[in-house]
Scaffold this motif. Sequence first.
Motif, PDB file in Angstrom:
ATOM      1  N   ASP A  15      10.005   2.179  12.398  1.00  0.00           N
ATOM      2  CA  ASP A  15      10.050   3.192  13.464  1.00  0.00           C
ATOM      3  C   ASP A  15       8.586   3.765  13.434  1.00  0.00           C
ATOM      4  N   ASP A  16       7.921   3.947  14.672  1.00  0.00           N
ATOM      5  CA  ASP A  16       6.649   4.514  14.704  1.00  0.00           C
ATOM      6  C   ASP A  16       6.509   5.903  14.570  1.00  0.00           C
ATOM      7  N   ASP A  17       7.671   6.762  14.401  1.00  0.00           N
ATOM      8  CA  ASP A  17       7.572   8.248  14.152  1.00  0.00           C
ATOM      9  C   ASP A  17       8.070   8.244  12.881  1.00  0.00           C
ATOM     10  N   SER A  18       8.097   7.473  12.187  1.00  0.00           N
ATOM     11  CA  SER A  18       8.804   7.962  10.771  1.00  0.00           C
ATOM     12  C   SER A  18       7.552   8.054   9.819  1.00  0.00           C
ATOM     13  N   ILE A  19       7.821   8.668   8.788  1.00  0.00           N
ATOM     14  CA  ILE A  19       6.854   9.328   7.738  1.00  0.00           C
ATOM     15  C   ILE A  19       6.126   8.181   7.115  1.00  0.00           C
ATOM     16  N   VAL A  20       6.603   7.127   6.838  1.00  0.00           N
ATOM     17  CA  VAL A  20       5.942   5.953   6.332  1.00  0.00           C
ATOM     18  C   VAL A  20       4.940   5.506   7.210  1.00  0.00           C
ATOM     19  N   ALA A  21       5.299   5.234   8.515  1.00  0.00           N
ATOM     20  CA  ALA A  21       4.469   4.909   9.467  1.00  0.00           C
ATOM     21  C   ALA A  21       3.142   5.699   9.683  1.00  0.00           C
ATOM     22  N   LYS A  22       3.537   7.005   9.493  1.00  0.00           N
ATOM     23  CA  LYS A  22       2.279   8.108   9.761  1.00  0.00           C
ATOM     24  C   LYS A  22       1.288   7.810   8.505  1.00  0.00           C
ATOM     25  N   ARG A  23       1.977   7.611   7.465  1.00  0.00           N
ATOM     26  CA  ARG A  23       1.206   7.632   6.064  1.00  0.00           C
ATOM     27  C   ARG A  23       0.192   6.402   5.988  1.00  0.00           C
ATOM     28  N   LEU A  24       0.819   5.346   6.622  1.00  0.00           N
ATOM     29  CA  LEU A  24       0.181   4.082   6.785  1.00  0.00           C
ATOM     30  C   LEU A  24      -0.994   4.156   7.800  1.00  0.00           C
ATOM     31  N   ARG A  25      -0.663   4.831   8.847  1.00  0.00           N
ATOM     32  CA  ARG A  25      -1.840   4.968   9.876  1.00  0.00           C
ATOM     33  C   ARG A  25      -2.891   5.885   9.573  1.00  0.00           C
ATOM     34  N   ASN A  26      -2.453   7.074   8.710  1.00  0.00           N
ATOM     35  CA  ASN A  26      -3.614   8.076   8.545  1.00  0.00           C
ATOM     36  C   ASN A  26      -4.359   7.887   7.220  1.00  0.00           C
ATOM     37  N   ARG A  27      -3.575   7.067   6.099  1.00  0.00           N
ATOM     38  CA  ARG A  27      -4.342   6.718   5.012  1.00  0.00           C
ATOM     39  C   ARG A  27      -4.122   5.455   4.662  1.00  0.00           C
ATOM     40  N   PRO A  28      -5.223   4.529   5.059  1.00  0.00           N
ATOM     41  CA  PRO A  28      -5.446   3.246   4.910  1.00  0.00           C
ATOM     42  C   PRO A  28      -5.006   2.685   3.513  1.00  0.00           C
ATOM     43  N   ILE A  29      -5.274   3.538   2.805  1.00  0.00           N
ATOM     44  CA  ILE A  29      -5.154   3.021   1.202  1.00  0.00           C
ATOM     45  C   ILE A  29      -3.566   2.934   0.844  1.00  0.00           C
ATOM     46  N   HIS A  30      -2.896   3.565   1.634  1.00  0.00           N
ATOM     47  CA  HIS A  30      -1.285   3.594   1.233  1.00  0.00           C
ATOM     48  C   HIS A  30      -0.838   2.011   1.775  1.00  0.00           C
ATOM     49  N   THR A  31       0.062   1.294   1.068  1.00  0.00           N
ATOM     50  CA  THR A  31       0.484  -0.047   1.136  1.00  0.00           C
ATOM     51  C   THR A  31       2.050   0.020   1.569  1.00  0.00           C
ATOM     52  N   TYR A  32       2.549  -0.737   1.925  1.00  0.00           N
ATOM     53  CA  TYR A  32       4.147  -0.754   2.449  1.00  0.00           C
ATOM     54  C   TYR A  32       4.673  -1.727   1.633  1.00  0.00           C
ATOM     55  N   MET A  33       5.816  -1.356   0.817  1.00  0.00           N
ATOM     56  CA  MET A  33       6.754  -2.000   0.156  1.00  0.00           C
ATOM     57  C   MET A  33       8.468  -2.084   0.768  1.00  0.00           C
ATOM     58  N   CYS A  34       8.833  -3.308   0.637  1.00  0.00           N
ATOM     59  CA  CYS A  34      10.221  -3.455   1.483  1.00  0.00           C
ATOM     60  C   CYS A  34      11.156  -2.746   0.592  1.00  0.00           C
ATOM     61  N   ASP A  35      12.101  -2.188   1.018  1.00  0.00           N
ATOM     62  CA  ASP A  35      13.227  -1.664   0.136  1.00  0.00           C
ATOM     63  C   ASP A  35      13.678  -2.656  -1.281  1.00  0.00           C
ATOM     64  N   GLU A  36      13.992  -3.895  -0.657  1.00  0.00           N
ATOM     65  CA  GLU A  36      14.277  -4.700  -1.875  1.00  0.00           C
ATOM     66  C   GLU A  36      13.333  -4.693  -3.122  1.00  0.00           C
ATOM     67  N   CYS A  37      12.112  -4.736  -2.763  1.00  0.00           N
ATOM     68  CA  CYS A  37      11.122  -4.848  -3.661  1.00  0.00           C
ATOM     69  C   CYS A  37      10.812  -3.668  -4.581  1.00  0.00           C
ATOM     70  N   HIS A  38      11.150  -2.507  -3.851  1.00  0.00           N
ATOM     71  CA  HIS A  38      10.924  -1.066  -4.467  1.00  0.00           C
ATOM     72  C   HIS A  38      12.199  -0.961  -5.241  1.00  0.00           C
TER      73      HIS A  38
END
Length: 62
Positions: A15-38
Amino acid sequence: MKVKCILCEKLETIDDDSIVAKRLRNRPIHTYMCDECHDRITRKTNERLRLKKITDEDENSL
């Protein structure tokens, strides 16, 4: 927002409005990890810590 897991490279949509999306947009150093890998990393880390604790207790009892 489309994201790709850094470990398994699975594409997901979040979701574009989620906190994860906001972090990825505002801080490019942050990376995404799917729930299964996490969850897998969390489980393996906890197992490793548990084994280390058991090993440490065995060494202290000697």
